[in-house]
Design an enzyme around this catalytic site. Structure first.
Site, PDB file in Angstrom:
ATOM      1  N   LYS A   1       0.156   3.582 -10.357  1.00  0.00           N
ATOM      2  CA  LYS A   1      -0.375   4.183  -9.099  1.00  0.00           C
ATOM      3  C   LYS A   1       0.498   4.835  -8.190  1.00  0.00           C
ATOM      4  CE  LYS A   1      -1.569   2.654  -5.559  1.00  0.00           C
ATOM      5  NZ  LYS A   1      -2.001   1.848  -4.453  1.00  0.00           N
TER       6      LYS A   1
ATOM      7  N   ASP B   1      -6.569   4.001  -7.618  1.00  0.00           N
ATOM      8  CA  ASP B   1      -6.532   2.794  -6.490  1.00  0.00           C
ATOM      9  C   ASP B   1      -7.641   2.200  -6.612  1.00  0.00           C
ATOM     10  OD1 ASP B   1      -8.478   4.407  -5.302  1.00  0.00           O
ATOM     11  OD2 ASP B   1      -7.132   4.808  -3.508  1.00  0.00           O
TER      12      ASP B   1
END
Ligand code: SF4
Length: 213
Positions: free
Chosen positions: A120, A138
């Site tokens: 991420k 996320d």
């Protein structure tokens, strides 16, 4: 057709959130890297408060690499998990100094080898700092993708792969920003605001707080 549905969802969301953008404050790639590591399990707003002071003191990877761990821990304490985050940021910046001449590498494979940097964080950097298509999953993107049945996996890295398959590559970075913004403003975790949701008619989530069908 699934592609049409995805296209429709993203088009509605894009029109609703033309201002979708990263909330984290940063002026360069290193600042975005540090802010993104700090943002794990913490709100972006709180991170911005901390980095407002932090970025005045630490300007280069060498500055972070030379930081005293106990001092640095206290400087980032309010972001939570501060011991681990401090350890990772210092170790990460040490590697930047030793292996990458103090610069953040513009390469996904190198980025994910850095301490504290998962897919991420690496995708946030690739998409937003380097302008390369990247799907940064996320917590908000993850939740919205599930509710809208864009992805099924419980593993964020697999959700990234699922989204990459159904969204054209040139839209990856932007799609994450609009999906994330939808998650923050409307499809919120505890009580989604379904009565004002622009994709409500396309949503079959059991979490829906209203039923139009
Ligand atoms: S209808 Fe509700 S649960 Fe579905 S996407 Fe919209 S806000 Fe989220």
């Amino acid at each position: 057709m699934p592609e049409e549905r995805v296209k429709k969802i993203l088009s509605f969301l894009e029109k609703t959130y033309p201002d979708a953008a990263l909330i984290l404050h940063y002026k360069n790639t290193l600042e975005l890297l540090v802010a993104t590591i700090l943002a794990a399990q913490c709100t972006d707003e709180r991170v911005n408060k901390v980095t407002g002071t932090l970025f005045k003191k630490y300007k280069t990877a060498k500055d972070y690499a030379n930081a005293k761990q106990d001092v640095f821990e206290q400087e980032i304490r309010s972001t939570g998990f501060y011991k681990n985050k401090a350890k990772n940021i210092i170790a990460c910046c040490n590697e930047l100094v030793e292996k990458f001449d103090g610069k953040v590498p513009e390469n996904m494979e190198y980025l994910v080898t850095l301490p504290g940097v998962g897919r991420k964080t690496a995708s946030v950097l690739m998409g937003n700092a380097f302008g390369k298509p990247a799907m940064a999953v996320d917590t908000h993107v993850f939740r919205v993708s599930h509710r809208l049945e864009l992805a099924k996996s419980n593993d964020p890295d697999k959700v990234e792969q699922e989204l990459c398959k159904i969204i054209p590559q040139e839209k990856w970075t932007r799609s994450c920003l609009v999906l994330g913004t939808h998650g923050r403003r409307t499809c919120i975790a505890r009580k989604p605001l379904c009565s004002v949701c622009v994709v409500e008619k396309l949503c079959n989530s059991p979490d829906k707080t209203c039923q139009s069908k």
